[in-house]
Enzyme design. Structure first.
Site, mmCIF file in Angstrom:
data_model
loop_
_atom_site.group_PDB
_atom_site.id
_atom_site.type_symbol
_atom_site.label_atom_id
_atom_site.label_comp_id
_atom_site.label_asym_id
_atom_site.label_seq_id
_atom_site.Cartn_x
_atom_site.Cartn_y
_atom_site.Cartn_z
ATOM 1 N N SER A 103 -10.297 -0.020 7.081
ATOM 2 C CA SER A 103 -9.654 0.141 5.769
ATOM 3 C C SER A 103 -8.975 -1.100 5.201
ATOM 4 C CB SER A 103 -8.639 1.280 5.817
ATOM 5 O OG SER A 103 -9.292 2.519 5.747
ATOM 6 N N LYS A 111 0.849 -1.188 0.000
ATOM 7 C CA LYS A 111 0.000 0.000 0.000
ATOM 8 C C LYS A 111 0.890 1.244 0.000
ATOM 9 C CE LYS A 111 -3.884 2.120 2.569
ATOM 10 N NZ LYS A 111 -4.791 2.015 3.724
ATOM 11 N N SER A 148 -9.885 2.319 2.896
ATOM 12 C CA SER A 148 -8.938 3.014 2.058
ATOM 13 C C SER A 148 -7.964 2.107 1.301
ATOM 14 C CB SER A 148 -8.126 3.998 2.896
ATOM 15 O OG SER A 148 -7.290 3.316 3.816
#
Lengths: 95, 484
Positions: B175, B76, B151
């Site tokens: 998330s 990420k 997210s």
């Protein structure tokens, strides 16, 4: 809780955020809606409840006061927008 | 090769059926052809990946390979990667080449894993749809019109589309679990403090926790082994032994007590989702688990509580972005205040600015007691509910999200309706507990996740419970059409 344009301007200033004048009404609406959601908290009486700052509630770990890092100033300043002789440059603050 | 589990890939590498270089090349080619449409990567590090793969192959020849050596992984874009842009999905960090590695990155590199690139995400991890990215929205591989969740939307979409076998994520209010649910993959948010936050760009420091997104609990367990552990660089890292998370996967769950919170099955839950979750619970009963009705009476206030705690912490954390030391700087500042205000005003997107302002307001003079202190008191009550529940049950189950993936644009103009996407996940972060989402079925051809919540540091138990379900069902093996 409803915020007006002046309050949005004041909060934006405290947060050091430049907000376009044309966007202020939309921020006022959205922030007011969020605060309205947050107001639901008042439904529960929390008198005498110990605030919880942290999920694990451990004591802060301490270490010996010894140098553990080497100086990498040049390396870390490579990603800075403006540096000169190892100093970060900003607009003049003292006349 | 991309259909194989991590354990199978590991065995294939070990037997010499293929090299890490071949495996990495295969994934890079899939990214090249399939990600144009998905937009799940912000940066693909093809050259570095092939170099890392060749190093992994050499490690193996030298007899130094572990179970993850040579396995590709997507990081990420919230994790700092030395020499590689680390944008956090923001214009603010579009030009930021990190001078150091996050501990998670260091640990996976040390295990010989091969980073394919950096995945797309909501700006500074603030969002539930991945629409708040400076680099554009990610598409859900199950339906081009739908969001992947957020997210960690890029990570979830990449794993679902099999353009990465594994990905890392972070979970502050859901998330990892919510995008895992919306994309039909397995996601684990460990106990707060289990994985180092060092080099993981901070959003809300008392809530943020890293974890894996994978195609199965077994794959997640393998990578958690490498991610977890004490780190002196993170002051809230927990110094506690890391078990082998793959060791208990095959244990029977006969007699497992599963708590079903009334509040997770109440009004607001989509009927189709409720049916999928009930079917999953029946499956667990067949395996010998017992269902126990429980209550988490204060969990209904977790969203309002979170939207004080998280913005308050974010307004403080994001004050570091000042246009002086790194990141975006506005053109021709008039003075220092203009430099701060315009760099931040131009560098941050709308949702980030909203949260900074909410946090600033909640912490400002005269409002602190009514907002921040009150939220911390409610956090205690929400956390106590879980403590009491875990006196009666071993795990808690329910839906991960109240609906399947919604359409791109459907909620982007209404922050409050977006926030309610996380009503079942947020309480877990406030308490600091571990939670998972595992694929459990479909509604309207969009995936549904089952959430499994455990007591502190019971990641092994969660993975065992998830693995047993995945032995009995095939939901986690479903692949979106076009990505087989």
């Amino acid at each position: 809780m409803s915020l007006d344009a002046d309050e949005v301007d004041k909060i934006a200033h405290l947060a050091r955020l430049a907000i376009d004048d044309k966007d202020v009404p939309e921020y006022a609406t959205n922030l007011s809606n969020i605060l309205e959601l947050v107001e639901q908290m008042s439904a529960v009486d929390t008198t005498g409840v110990e605030p919880m700052a942290h999920p694990l509630e451990l004591a802060q770990r301490l270490r010996e006061d010894e140098v553990s890092e080497s100086n990498q100033r040049e390396h870390f300043q490579e990603c800075a927008p403006k540096v000169e002789r190892g100093l970060y440059l900003v607009p003049k603050v003292i006349e | 090769m991309h259909n194989k589990s991590v354990a199978e890939l590991s065995a294939g590498l070990q037997k010499g059926e293929f090299s890490s270089e071949e495996l990495t090349q295969a994934y890079l080619e899939r990214i090249e052809t399939l990600d144009k449409n998905l937009n799940s990567f912000i940066t693909v590090t093809a050259e570095q990946a092939l170099t890392a793969a060749r190093n992994a192959d050499q490690m193996r020849q030298a007899g130094k390979a572990g179970s993850l050596t040579g396995i590709p992984v997507a990081q990420k874009d919230i994790f700092c990667t030395e020499g590689v842009r680390t944008s956090c999905g923001s214009k603010m960090l579009d030009n930021f080449i990190s001078p150091y590695n996050a501990t998670v990155v260091e640990r996976l590199n040390a295990a010989g894993m091969v980073m394919l690139g950096k995945t797309n995400m909501d700006e500074f991890a603030m969002g539930s749809s991945n629409e708040n990215s400076y680099y554009g929205p990610v598409r859900n591989p199950w339906d081009q019109k739908a969001v992947p969740g957020g997210s960690s939307g890029g990570s979830a979409a990449a794993v679902a589309a099999q353009i990465a076998p594994l990905a890392t994520g972070t979970d502050t209010g859901g998330s990892i679990r919510q995008p895992a649910s919306l994309c039909g993959v397995t996601g684990l948010k460990p106990t707060y403090g289990r994985i180092s936050r060092y080099g993981m760009i901070a959003f809300a420091s008392s809530l943020d926790q890293a974890g894996p997104l994978a195609r199965s609990a077994e794959d997640a367990a393998m990578v958690l082994n490498a991610m977890a552990g004490f780190d002196p660089h993170d002051s809230t890292s927990v110094d506690r032994e890391v078990p082998d998370y793959t060791a208990n996967l095959t244990e029977s769950i006969e007699g497992l007590r599963i708590g079903l919170p009334a509040e997770f099955f109440a009004e607001g839950l989509d009927d189709g989702i409720a049916n999928v979750i009930q079917a999953a619970l029946k499956e667990y009963e067949k395996m010998g688990a017992k269902l126990v009705d429980i209550s988490l009476p204060n969990s209904g206030l977790s969203v309002p509580t979170y939207y004080v705690v998280a913005p308050a912490e974010c307004s403080s954390n994001l004050s570091r972005f000042d246009g002086v030391r790194f990141g975006y700087r506005c053109d021709d500042p008039l003075d220092l205040e203009d430099l701060y205000k315009r760099s931040r005003g131009e560098g941050f997107g709308a949702e980030v600015k909203r949260r900074i302002m909410i946090g600033t307001y909640a912490l400002s003079a005269g409002y602190y007691d009514a907002y921040y202190l009150k939220a911390q008191q409610l956090r205690r009550l929400i956390s106590d509910d879980f403590r009491q529940a875990f006196e009666q049950v071993d795990v808690i189950m329910g839906p991960t999200a109240p609906s399947v993936a919604f359409d791109i644009g459907e909620k982007s103009d209404d922050p409050v309706s977006m926030y309610l996407s996380d009503i079942y996940t947020i309480a877990v972060n406030l308490a600091g507990l571990p939670g998972m989402s595992i694929p459990a079925g479909f509604v309207d051809n969009r995936p549904v996740g089952l959430q499994v919540i455990g007591n502190y540091f019971t990641e092994s138990r969660l993975l065992n419970v998830a693995h047993q379900y995945q032995l009995a069902t095939n939901w986690h093996r479903q692949v979106p059409p076009g990505y087989e």
